[in-house]
Design a protein around this motif. Structure first.
Motif, PDB file in Angstrom:
ATOM      1  N   LEU A 196       0.903  -1.139  -0.141  1.00 21.53           N
ATOM      2  CA  LEU A 196      -0.017  -0.048  -0.083  1.00 21.53           C
ATOM      3  C   LEU A 196       0.842   1.336  -0.046  1.00 21.53           C
ATOM      4  O   LEU A 196       0.558   2.325  -0.838  1.00 21.53           O
ATOM      5  N   VAL A 197       1.982   1.419   0.770  1.00 24.65           N
ATOM      6  CA  VAL A 197       2.809   2.288   0.993  1.00 24.65           C
ATOM      7  C   VAL A 197       3.653   2.571  -0.325  1.00 24.65           C
ATOM      8  O   VAL A 197       3.575   3.861  -0.847  1.00 24.65           O
ATOM      9  N   SER A 198       4.330   1.636  -0.842  1.00 19.74           N
ATOM     10  CA  SER A 198       4.897   1.682  -2.275  1.00 19.74           C
ATOM     11  C   SER A 198       4.314   2.092  -3.329  1.00 19.74           C
ATOM     12  O   SER A 198       4.869   2.634  -4.244  1.00 19.74           O
ATOM     13  N   THR A 199       2.580   1.911  -3.259  1.00 21.04           N
ATOM     14  CA  THR A 199       2.072   2.225  -4.561  1.00 21.04           C
ATOM     15  C   THR A 199       1.337   3.359  -4.368  1.00 21.04           C
ATOM     16  O   THR A 199       0.656   3.927  -5.273  1.00 21.04           O
ATOM     17  N   GLY A 200       1.782   4.384  -3.050  1.00 20.95           N
ATOM     18  CA  GLY A 200       0.934   5.326  -2.724  1.00 20.95           C
ATOM     19  C   GLY A 200      -0.406   5.439  -2.419  1.00 20.95           C
ATOM     20  O   GLY A 200      -1.048   6.363  -2.520  1.00 20.95           O
ATOM     21  N   GLN A 201      -0.752   4.378  -2.018  1.00 22.79           N
ATOM     22  CA  GLN A 201      -2.308   4.007  -1.792  1.00 22.79           C
ATOM     23  C   GLN A 201      -2.397   4.253  -0.210  1.00 22.79           C
ATOM     24  O   GLN A 201      -3.679   4.000   0.298  1.00 22.79           O
ATOM     25  N   GLY A 202      -1.332   4.174   0.587  1.00 28.56           N
ATOM     26  CA  GLY A 202      -1.401   4.368   1.917  1.00 28.56           C
ATOM     27  C   GLY A 202       0.146   4.813   2.352  1.00 28.56           C
ATOM     28  O   GLY A 202       0.774   5.219   1.749  1.00 28.56           O
ATOM     29  N   PHE A 203      -0.104   5.256   3.838  1.00 32.79           N
ATOM     30  CA  PHE A 203       0.961   5.564   4.399  1.00 32.79           C
ATOM     31  C   PHE A 203       1.185   5.230   5.987  1.00 32.79           C
ATOM     32  O   PHE A 203       0.202   4.996   6.505  1.00 32.79           O
ATOM     33  N   VAL A 204       2.177   5.352   6.508  1.00 35.94           N
ATOM     34  CA  VAL A 204       2.337   4.910   7.873  1.00 35.94           C
ATOM     35  C   VAL A 204       2.100   6.464   8.642  1.00 35.94           C
ATOM     36  O   VAL A 204       2.499   7.490   8.398  1.00 35.94           O
ATOM     37  N   TYR A 205       1.241   6.205   9.714  1.00 33.13           N
ATOM     38  CA  TYR A 205       1.074   7.332  10.742  1.00 33.13           C
ATOM     39  C   TYR A 205       0.950   7.041  12.049  1.00 33.13           C
ATOM     40  O   TYR A 205       0.270   5.794  12.346  1.00 33.13           O
ATOM     41  N   ASN A 206       1.253   7.714  12.743  1.00 35.00           N
ATOM     42  CA  ASN A 206       1.735   7.241  13.869  1.00 35.00           C
ATOM     43  C   ASN A 206       0.671   8.246  15.066  1.00 35.00           C
ATOM     44  O   ASN A 206       0.570   9.477  14.824  1.00 35.00           O
ATOM     45  N   GLU A 207       0.098   7.608  15.988  1.00 32.14           N
ATOM     46  CA  GLU A 207      -0.782   8.432  17.060  1.00 32.14           C
ATOM     47  C   GLU A 207      -0.197   8.236  18.234  1.00 32.14           C
ATOM     48  O   GLU A 207       0.011   7.371  18.867  1.00 32.14           O
ATOM     49  N   PRO A 208       0.278   9.557  18.956  1.00 36.05           N
ATOM     50  CA  PRO A 208       0.693   9.774  19.951  1.00 36.05           C
ATOM     51  C   PRO A 208      -0.239   9.387  21.204  1.00 36.05           C
ATOM     52  O   PRO A 208      -0.887  10.499  21.621  1.00 36.05           O
ATOM     53  N   GLU A 209      -0.194   8.428  21.772  1.00 36.43           N
ATOM     54  CA  GLU A 209      -1.313   7.925  22.489  1.00 36.43           C
ATOM     55  C   GLU A 209      -1.561   9.002  23.878  1.00 36.43           C
ATOM     56  O   GLU A 209      -2.658   9.245  24.057  1.00 36.43           O
ATOM     57  N   GLY A 210      -0.331   9.198  24.603  1.00 40.35           N
ATOM     58  CA  GLY A 210      -0.607   9.836  25.783  1.00 40.35           C
ATOM     59  C   GLY A 210      -1.132  11.124  25.390  1.00 40.35           C
ATOM     60  O   GLY A 210      -2.142  11.822  25.957  1.00 40.35           O
ATOM     61  N   LEU A 211      -0.735  11.944  24.296  1.00 37.29           N
ATOM     62  CA  LEU A 211      -1.020  13.091  23.955  1.00 37.29           C
ATOM     63  C   LEU A 211      -2.455  13.328  23.607  1.00 37.29           C
ATOM     64  O   LEU A 211      -3.319  14.219  24.093  1.00 37.29           O
ATOM     65  N   VAL A 212      -3.074  12.005  22.953  1.00 34.33           N
ATOM     66  CA  VAL A 212      -4.273  12.143  22.491  1.00 34.33           C
ATOM     67  C   VAL A 212      -5.314  12.085  23.731  1.00 34.33           C
ATOM     68  O   VAL A 212      -6.302  12.748  23.735  1.00 34.33           O
ATOM     69  N   MET A 213      -4.923  11.416  24.598  1.00 34.09           N
ATOM     70  CA  MET A 213      -6.088  11.354  25.667  1.00 34.09           C
ATOM     71  C   MET A 213      -5.871  12.322  26.538  1.00 34.09           C
ATOM     72  O   MET A 213      -6.930  12.784  26.804  1.00 34.09           O
ATOM     73  N   SER A 214      -4.861  13.062  26.672  1.00 35.14           N
ATOM     74  CA  SER A 214      -4.595  14.437  27.332  1.00 35.14           C
ATOM     75  C   SER A 214      -5.661  15.610  26.715  1.00 35.14           C
ATOM     76  O   SER A 214      -6.296  16.265  27.284  1.00 35.14           O
ATOM     77  N   ARG A 215      -5.321  15.482  25.188  1.00 35.40           N
ATOM     78  CA  ARG A 215      -6.485  16.346  24.646  1.00 35.40           C
ATOM     79  C   ARG A 215      -7.629  16.293  24.437  1.00 35.40           C
ATOM     80  O   ARG A 215      -8.565  17.185  24.337  1.00 35.40           O
ATOM     81  N   SER A 216      -8.002  15.117  24.371  1.00 37.32           N
ATOM     82  CA  SER A 216      -9.425  14.936  24.102  1.00 37.32           C
ATOM     83  C   SER A 216     -10.239  14.879  25.421  1.00 37.32           C
ATOM     84  O   SER A 216     -11.501  15.224  25.288  1.00 37.32           O
ATOM     85  N   GLY A 217      -9.458  14.936  26.560  1.00 38.88           N
ATOM     86  CA  GLY A 217      -9.898  15.051  28.011  1.00 38.88           C
ATOM     87  C   GLY A 217     -11.125  14.170  28.174  1.00 38.88           C
ATOM     88  O   GLY A 217     -12.040  14.315  28.233  1.00 38.88           O
TER      89      GLY A 217
END
Ligand code: ZZB
Length: 260
Positions: free
Chosen positions: A239-260
């Motif tokens: 998927l990545v090499s054909t441009g149909q996808g990409f790797v995406y990281n979700e910073p878990e701690g950060l997400v929790m604190s932001r979403s409240g």
């Protein structure tokens, strides 16, 4: 949490989305993609539709001169720190639109056996996870199977055209315990009736995930015959090499604190 971002290209907007977005000059002649976050790239062959949350608002974000991503602001901001914007950490929003307005949009889902699939509503899409866009694999995801069944049973209630949900789950992974349609099988065994059965759905997800991941064999696609564990990184790379996808990281701690 490392996700694969899946790019589902818009083929034709729903009427309502066309009304909201049709006159926006910066969207003309652009490649516009719904961005779904998945932990199961090897299941993309079985996509039958893509879900948005009815209570969520989405943005369209300029990624470069040709591409526009549709996802939550939260996800766009995370991506802007991971190289998906011209300036690090800066999001360039071109438009905003409600989830309900997107329903009925026709998209091309990478690797899916179905040529074209539709954007459909789901009640349990979390604003605080992934991109707020959830691509649907009813063969191997109990949540997706149940939500799609609900839509097939009550198209009027969900305000959809029945033809948008008229896609059958595709056998893509064979498992010793639950056969080649693990999610429907487990949902039937547990007598899950609707997407409101949250507790049973969480159990079903755990069971189907474990069986597919540890004991599953790919039935279709580029790595047919291989174990799921082995196929997973290979499909992701494809998927990545054909441009149909990409790797995406979700910073878990950060997400929790932001979403409240
Ligand atoms: C395709 C897919 C195919 C998925 C499958 C699962 C399964 P987890 O483990 O709880 O982190 N997802 C992604 N974003 C959201 C969101 N905002 N709201 C609700 N659901 C979301 O779950 C990760 C999975 O949750 C992702 O992987 C995505 O669905 C969904 F066959 O993508 B998956 C048994 C599971 N099978």
């Amino acid at each position: 949490q490392e996700y694969t971002g899946i790019k589902l290209q818009v083929i034709e907007w729903s009427k309502e989305a066309q009304n909201v977005l049709g006159s926006i000059e910066e969207l003309k002649d652009k490649h516009i993609y719904f961005i779904a976050a998945t932990l199961r790239p090897e299941t993309m062959y079985g996509q039958t539709n893509c879900f948005v949350g009815t209570g969520l608002t989405y943005g369209l974000y300029k990624i470069n001169e040709t591409d526009v991503f549709l996802c939550t602001y939260r996800a766009a901001r995370n991506m802007a720190f991971q190289g998906f914007s011209s300036e690090r950490g800066v999001v360039h929003q071109l438009a905003e639109i409600k989830g309900t307005a997107l329903i009925g949009t026709k998209v091309k889902a990478p690797l899916s056996v179905y040529e074209r699939v539709y954007i459909l509503p789901m009640e349990n899409v979390l604003a605080t996870k992934g991109t707020g866009v959830v691509t649907s694999v009813p063969s191997d995801s109990p949540d997706d199977y149940t939500a799609l069944q609900d839509l097939k049973k009550k198209p009027d209630y969900y305000k959809i055209d029945p033809s948008w949900a008229a896609f059958d789950p595709v056998p893509i992974i064979d498992t010793p315990a639950y056969g080649n349609l693990a999610a429907p099988t487990v949902c039937q065994q547990k007598k899950i009736n609707s997407q409101k059965d949250r507790v049973q759905l969480a159990e079903a997800k755990e069971i189907v995930y474990k069986e597919g991941f540890y004991n599953g064999i790919m039935l279709v696609g580029d790595y047919k015959g291989k174990q799921v564990q082995e196929a997973k990184p290979l499909v992701k790379n494809l998927l990545v090499s054909t441009g149909q996808g990409f790797v995406y990281n979700e910073p878990e701690g950060l997400v929790m604190s932001r979403s409240g």
